[in-house]
Design a protein around this motif. Structure first.
Motif, PDB file in Angstrom:
ATOM      1  N   UNK A  13       0.820  -1.214   0.000  1.00  0.00           N
ATOM      2  CA  UNK A  13       0.000   0.000   0.000  1.00  0.00           C
ATOM      3  C   UNK A  13       0.858   1.269   0.000  1.00  0.00           C
ATOM      4  N   UNK A  14       1.992   1.198  -0.678  1.00  0.00           N
ATOM      5  CA  UNK A  14       2.845   2.368  -0.824  1.00  0.00           C
ATOM      6  C   UNK A  14       3.856   2.580   0.282  1.00  0.00           C
ATOM      7  N   UNK A  15       3.858   1.738   1.320  1.00  0.00           N
ATOM      8  CA  UNK A  15       4.785   1.893   2.431  1.00  0.00           C
ATOM      9  C   UNK A  15       5.728   0.705   2.496  1.00  0.00           C
ATOM     10  N   UNK A  16       7.001   1.006   2.769  1.00  0.00           N
ATOM     11  CA  UNK A  16       7.995  -0.059   2.884  1.00  0.00           C
ATOM     12  C   UNK A  16       7.850  -0.765   4.222  1.00  0.00           C
ATOM     13  N   UNK A  17       7.770  -2.093   4.158  1.00  0.00           N
ATOM     14  CA  UNK A  17       7.691  -2.912   5.366  1.00  0.00           C
ATOM     15  C   UNK A  17       8.941  -3.787   5.430  1.00  0.00           C
ATOM     16  N   UNK A  18       9.594  -3.774   6.578  1.00  0.00           N
ATOM     17  CA  UNK A  18      10.758  -4.625   6.799  1.00  0.00           C
ATOM     18  C   UNK A  18      10.314  -5.904   7.504  1.00  0.00           C
ATOM     19  N   UNK A  19      10.992  -6.998   7.199  1.00  0.00           N
ATOM     20  CA  UNK A  19      10.663  -8.263   7.861  1.00  0.00           C
ATOM     21  C   UNK A  19      11.857  -9.204   7.761  1.00  0.00           C
ATOM     22  N   UNK A  20      11.888 -10.170   8.650  1.00  0.00           N
ATOM     23  CA  UNK A  20      12.890 -11.236   8.626  1.00  0.00           C
ATOM     24  C   UNK A  20      12.165 -12.557   8.415  1.00  0.00           C
ATOM     25  N   UNK A  21      12.768 -13.446   7.694  1.00  0.00           N
ATOM     26  CA  UNK A  21      12.181 -14.768   7.525  1.00  0.00           C
ATOM     27  C   UNK A  21      13.292 -15.799   7.410  1.00  0.00           C
ATOM     28  N   UNK A  22      13.024 -16.978   7.920  1.00  0.00           N
ATOM     29  CA  UNK A  22      14.009 -18.064   7.876  1.00  0.00           C
ATOM     30  C   UNK A  22      13.286 -19.386   8.105  1.00  0.00           C
ATOM     31  N   UNK A  23      13.910 -20.461   7.636  1.00  0.00           N
ATOM     32  CA  UNK A  23      13.426 -21.795   7.930  1.00  0.00           C
ATOM     33  C   UNK A  23      12.359 -22.312   6.979  1.00  0.00           C
ATOM     34  N   UNK A  24      11.950 -23.529   7.215  1.00  0.00           N
ATOM     35  CA  UNK A  24      10.884 -24.171   6.442  1.00  0.00           C
ATOM     36  C   UNK A  24       9.983 -24.925   7.418  1.00  0.00           C
ATOM     37  N   UNK A  25       8.785 -25.232   6.957  1.00  0.00           N
ATOM     38  CA  UNK A  25       7.841 -25.961   7.790  1.00  0.00           C
ATOM     39  C   UNK A  25       6.635 -25.111   8.117  1.00  0.00           C
ATOM     40  N   UNK A  26       5.834 -25.506   9.096  1.00  0.00           N
ATOM     41  CA  UNK A  26       4.661 -24.717   9.487  1.00  0.00           C
ATOM     42  C   UNK A  26       5.074 -23.280   9.817  1.00  0.00           C
ATOM     43  N   UNK A  27       4.220 -22.336   9.471  1.00  0.00           N
ATOM     44  CA  UNK A  27       4.585 -20.919   9.584  1.00  0.00           C
ATOM     45  C   UNK A  27       4.294 -20.359  10.973  1.00  0.00           C
ATOM     46  N   UNK A  28       5.268 -19.614  11.498  1.00  0.00           N
ATOM     47  CA  UNK A  28       5.105 -18.834  12.721  1.00  0.00           C
ATOM     48  C   UNK A  28       5.237 -17.359  12.364  1.00  0.00           C
ATOM     49  N   UNK A  29       4.281 -16.546  12.786  1.00  0.00           N
ATOM     50  CA  UNK A  29       4.341 -15.095  12.624  1.00  0.00           C
ATOM     51  C   UNK A  29       4.660 -14.487  13.982  1.00  0.00           C
ATOM     52  N   UNK A  30       5.817 -13.827  14.102  1.00  0.00           N
ATOM     53  CA  UNK A  30       6.278 -13.253  15.362  1.00  0.00           C
ATOM     54  C   UNK A  30       6.046 -11.737  15.328  1.00  0.00           C
ATOM     55  N   UNK A  31       5.226 -11.237  16.254  1.00  0.00           N
ATOM     56  CA  UNK A  31       4.848  -9.823  16.273  1.00  0.00           C
ATOM     57  C   UNK A  31       5.413  -9.172  17.531  1.00  0.00           C
ATOM     58  N   UNK A  32       6.284  -8.198  17.335  1.00  0.00           N
ATOM     59  CA  UNK A  32       6.965  -7.545  18.460  1.00  0.00           C
ATOM     60  C   UNK A  32       6.061  -6.541  19.173  1.00  0.00           C
ATOM     61  N   UNK A  33       6.581  -5.972  20.253  1.00  0.00           N
ATOM     62  CA  UNK A  33       5.812  -5.058  21.073  1.00  0.00           C
ATOM     63  C   UNK A  33       6.049  -3.594  20.759  1.00  0.00           C
ATOM     64  N   UNK A  34       5.457  -2.749  21.574  1.00  0.00           N
ATOM     65  CA  UNK A  34       5.496  -1.302  21.432  1.00  0.00           C
ATOM     66  C   UNK A  34       6.929  -0.776  21.413  1.00  0.00           C
ATOM     67  N   UNK A  35       7.248   0.004  20.358  1.00  0.00           N
ATOM     68  CA  UNK A  35       8.539   0.683  20.206  1.00  0.00           C
ATOM     69  C   UNK A  35       9.712  -0.277  20.058  1.00  0.00           C
ATOM     70  N   UNK A  36       9.450  -1.584  19.898  1.00  0.00           N
ATOM     71  CA  UNK A  36      10.507  -2.550  19.618  1.00  0.00           C
ATOM     72  C   UNK A  36      10.541  -2.806  18.106  1.00  0.00           C
ATOM     73  N   UNK A  37      11.213  -3.840  17.685  1.00  0.00           N
ATOM     74  CA  UNK A  37      11.215  -4.253  16.281  1.00  0.00           C
ATOM     75  C   UNK A  37      11.509  -5.747  16.227  1.00  0.00           C
ATOM     76  N   UNK A  38      11.688  -6.274  15.038  1.00  0.00           N
ATOM     77  CA  UNK A  38      11.850  -7.721  14.892  1.00  0.00           C
ATOM     78  C   UNK A  38      13.092  -8.260  15.586  1.00  0.00           C
ATOM     79  N   UNK A  39      14.059  -7.390  15.900  1.00  0.00           N
ATOM     80  CA  UNK A  39      15.271  -7.866  16.568  1.00  0.00           C
ATOM     81  C   UNK A  39      14.999  -8.346  17.988  1.00  0.00           C
ATOM     82  N   UNK A  40      13.829  -8.022  18.559  1.00  0.00           N
ATOM     83  CA  UNK A  40      13.505  -8.532  19.883  1.00  0.00           C
ATOM     84  C   UNK A  40      13.450 -10.061  19.903  1.00  0.00           C
TER      85      UNK A  40
END
Length: 316
Positions: A13-40
């Motif tokens: 939708x016109x905005x850049x989204x950063x994400x990390x992904x790794x591995x294979x198998x059933x999918x896990x979506x990890x959602x970080x908290x307030x003012x953090x980021x995926x490095x948590x």
């Protein structure tokens, strides 16, 4: 060698989204908290990726994602998670949310039950009103100016060093201040400050959280839910874990020697717990008729009968 998760980018939708992904198998979506980021999730992404496809985004307004003047509501974030998964070709996930990310995880499961196999809530928001005064202050008039002054460049290194020094004392009340130091640094960016203030204004005020999912927790009967907390959490009280148990959420675990970030305090145990939870609980299968019947009935069955004694959270 463990799988690695390099930061990647996609425009939605016109905005850049950063994400990390790794591995294979059933999918896990990890959602970080307030003012953090995926490095948590750094300590747990690689070991989880040995068994699962792990997707860990930077929410809009956080980390390396864009920070526009946009929709920072729970519903907006849930929609964004759906859109990211669609772009990545992932149909269904076990969604794992920490703190504010737990609220996003619950909203995602509520809006998109057909795409949700299981839910893991880590020190989650949305299960009670209480929250630390530090976060409630972000909703007060003039908080943006106060944050700008508090994170000004001349004294930023001294505040950051002080927070990290306090985190190293070993005191339970200061154990999470190392993470607070990272959040403090993130708040120095004007776009991040605006996003955080908009976000907090959508879910709480100076008295605490006014958006909770406790009126809809009866829907948890339709999918497996794991709740994880730290006994020494100074941000959202561990008492909310007992609320979760009393609202029929299926599995509640409390780490005795942990604060607001149990996945960082005990990463190996956390990975083992999540892995066992996924292996032991078949994915929820969305059935429109069952959801319709549950929504029509609501929690009236609970309200009109004597409730069972709440189960005690398992202590680890």
């Amino acid at each position: 060698m463990m799988p690695t998760a390099e930061l990647q980018y996609v425009v939605v939708h016109g905005y850049r989204r950063a994400y990390r992904t790794a591995g294979t198998g059933p999918a896990l979506l990890l959602v970080h908290g307030l003012a953090c980021d995926s490095s948590t999730w750094d300590e747990v992404i690689a070991p989880l990726a040995e068994h699962f496809t792990v997707i860990a985004p930077d929410l809009l307004g956080h980390g390396e994602s864009d920070k526009p003047d946009a929709d920072y509501s729970l519903g907006g974030y849930a929609n964004a998670m759906r859109d990211l998964l669609t772009i990545l070709g992932v149909d269904k996930v076990t969604v794992i949310g920490h703190s504010f990310g737990g609220g996003v995880a619950m909203q995602f499961a509520y809006q998109f039950p057909e795409r949700t196999e299981r839910v893991v809530l880590v020190s989650t928001g949305g299960l009670g009103r209480e929250v630390t005064p530090m976060i409630r202050m972000l909703t007060l008039p003039g908080s943006g100016t106060m944050l700008a002054v508090a994170t000004a460049k001349p004294w930023r290194p001294f505040v950051r060093t002080g927070l990290r020094a306090l985190a190293g004392t070993g005191w339970s009340v200061t154990r999470d201040l190392g993470e607070v130091a990272r959040i403090y640094d993130a708040m120095a960016e004007p776009g991040a400050r605006n996003a955080i203030r908009r976000l907090t204004g959508n879910v709480l005020d100076w008295r605490g959280q006014f958006v909770t999912m406790t009126d809809r927790t009866y829907l948890a009967q339709l999918m497996p839910v794991l709740v994880v907390w730290g006994r020494q959490d100074q941000v959202i009280p561990v008492a909310h874990a007992a609320h979760a148990a009393s609202h029929s959420l299926s599995d509640v675990r409390v780490f005795d020697d942990s604060g607001h970030f149990p996945h960082k305090d005990h990463p190996a145990e956390f990975v083992a717990m999540v892995t066992a939870f996924v292996q032991d609980n078949p994915p929820a299968i969305y059935h429109r008729g069952k959801w319709r019947a549950m929504l029509r009935r609501g929690d009236q069955a609970v309200l009109t009968t004597v409730p069972p004694a709440p189960s005690s959270p398992a202590v680890l």
